[in-house]
Design an enzyme around this catalytic site. Structure first.
Site, PDB file in Angstrom:
ATOM      1  N   ALA A 243      42.722  77.583  65.497  1.00 54.08           N
ATOM      2  CA  ALA A 243      44.575  78.239  66.425  1.00 54.08           C
ATOM      3  C   ALA A 243      43.780  76.918  67.652  1.00 54.08           C
ATOM      4  CB  ALA A 243      44.207  79.680  66.513  1.00 54.08           C
ATOM      5  N   LYS A 244      44.643  77.707  68.621  1.00 50.26           N
ATOM      6  CA  LYS A 244      44.639  77.420  69.679  1.00 50.26           C
ATOM      7  C   LYS A 244      43.053  77.672  70.941  1.00 50.26           C
ATOM      8  CE  LYS A 244      50.297  77.106  70.855  1.00 50.26           C
ATOM      9  NZ  LYS A 244      51.109  77.993  71.383  1.00 50.26           N
ATOM     10  N   ARG A 245      43.219  78.991  70.148  1.00 52.49           N
ATOM     11  CA  ARG A 245      41.786  79.681  70.838  1.00 52.49           C
ATOM     12  C   ARG A 245      40.539  78.884  70.838  1.00 52.49           C
ATOM     13  NH1 ARG A 245      43.346  82.657  66.619  1.00 52.49           N
ATOM     14  NH2 ARG A 245      42.363  82.747  64.733  1.00 52.49           N
ATOM     15  N   HIS A 246      40.636  77.477  69.468  1.00 52.40           N
ATOM     16  CA  HIS A 246      40.268  76.493  69.438  1.00 52.40           C
ATOM     17  C   HIS A 246      39.750  75.587  69.780  1.00 52.40           C
ATOM     18  CE1 HIS A 246      39.265  79.463  65.498  1.00 52.40           C
ATOM     19  NE2 HIS A 246      37.914  79.818  66.424  1.00 52.40           N
ATOM     20  N   GLY A 247      40.810  74.993  70.965  1.00 56.41           N
ATOM     21  CA  GLY A 247      40.924  74.028  71.630  1.00 56.41           C
ATOM     22  C   GLY A 247      42.730  73.484  70.648  1.00 56.41           C
TER      23      GLY A 247
END
Length: 316
Positions: A243-247
């Site tokens: 997801a976005k939280r992982h870059g």
């Protein structure tokens, strides 16, 4: 021997990322390594979430990777008559019923245990209705629910092996036609895979709970089901799906950051246990190395060092 037919089925609800590419590669090699065929389908029936241009971009990124196809792209929103015919067949058998329950209704009434990603189990509020009762619901929106069998479902997964699923975790009767007048995912993919002659469905293991539902629909519609292989997902360092939280792991971002297709294929092939190191590789080289059983049983944990290894130049 029946020819192997697999499918690539991107959904244009957003950009394709590294995890999607890994599953597409496995499905493509499963067919091509045995002289089989590949179908391309655009799963765009979730219209409120569809992003403009995403379908075209997905096709472009598949071409960039070298993942070609023999038929398609078949676009689900252009195939509504097929789904309508399947719904009518279920209606004739009284295997579906009109349901006026909203999500909040179900949340208030449901008490059975359920898988977190599946939502609350349907409590059967409208199950006493018959198909003809829909005529009296002219002033209320309703969906069509399939009467799900409360039996233990067993199937032989090509990757996971013999698999049994407790029906109490599946959420009960499920929607096959939405109140908006469009088919639900479960019905559409069954109709499409049967119409396209797909023999092996290779997808992420987050879709294991969908398999018993789809097998019931195959049986109800008198269709031959394909074999299923559910492979582990790509997750971030925290163990959660990408997801976005992982870059930014979108394929478009990796391409713009200098990653080449052979470099990305090398990372994906290494994650599947087909090569010993993260080095650039071609699809031709992978044809003889493909082995479903070589894929690790655990999710592939994507680390920043993996992206460094394939030459990704991060934006400042």
């Amino acid at each position: 021997m029946t020819a192997v037919v697999t499918r690539l089925a991107p959904s244009p609800t957003g950009a394709q990322h590294l995890g999607n590419a890994r599953t597409y590669l496995i499905a493509w090699l499963a067919a091509r390594s045995r002289g089989g065929r590949v179908i391309l389908r655009i799963e765009d029936i979730d219209s409120p979430r569809i992003k403009a241009g995403a379908a075209e971009q997905a096709c472009d990124e598949l071409r960039w990777l070298g993942l070609d196809w023999d038929e398609g792209p078949y676009v689900q929103t252009q195939r509504l008559p097929l789904y309508e015919a399947a719904l009518a067949q279920l209606q004739r058998q009284e295997l579906v019923y009109p349901c006026t329950c909203t999500r909040s209704d179900i949340e208030r009434a449901a008490s059975a245990p359920h898988a977190e990603h599946e939502g609350p189990a349907y409590p059967g509020t409208c199950a006493g209705r018959r198909v003809a009762d829909a005529a009296a619901l002219t002033d209320r929106p309703f969906a069509w629910r399939f009467r799900s069998a409360p039996a233990l479902w067993n199937f032989n997964d090509l990757f996971m092996g013999p698999t049994a699923i407790d029906p109490t975790t599946l959420g009960g009767d499920f929607v096959v036609w939405k109140s908006a007048g469009t088919p639900a995912y479960q019905l559409a993919v069954v109709v499409d895979d049967a119409a396209n002659g797909v023999t092996e469905v290779i997808r992420g293991d987050d879709l294991v709970p969908s398999t018993p539902r789809q097998l019931q629909l195959y049986a109800a519609l008198g269709l031959e089901p394909p074999a299923f292989a559910h492979v582990p997902l790509v997750v971030g360092p925290d163990g959660r799906r990408l997801a976005k939280r992982h870059g930014d792991t979108r394929l478009s971002t990796l391409r713009q950051g200098g990653v080449t297709a052979p470099a990305l294929l090398g990372l994906l092939a290494w994650s599947c246990g087909w090569i010993a190191a993260i080095v650039p590789v071609t699809l031709d080289a992978l044809l003889s190395r493909f082995q479903l059983t070589a894929i690790p049983r655990e999710p592939f944990v994507l680390q920043p060092t993996h992206l460094d290894a394939i030459g990704w130049r991060r934006s400042p």
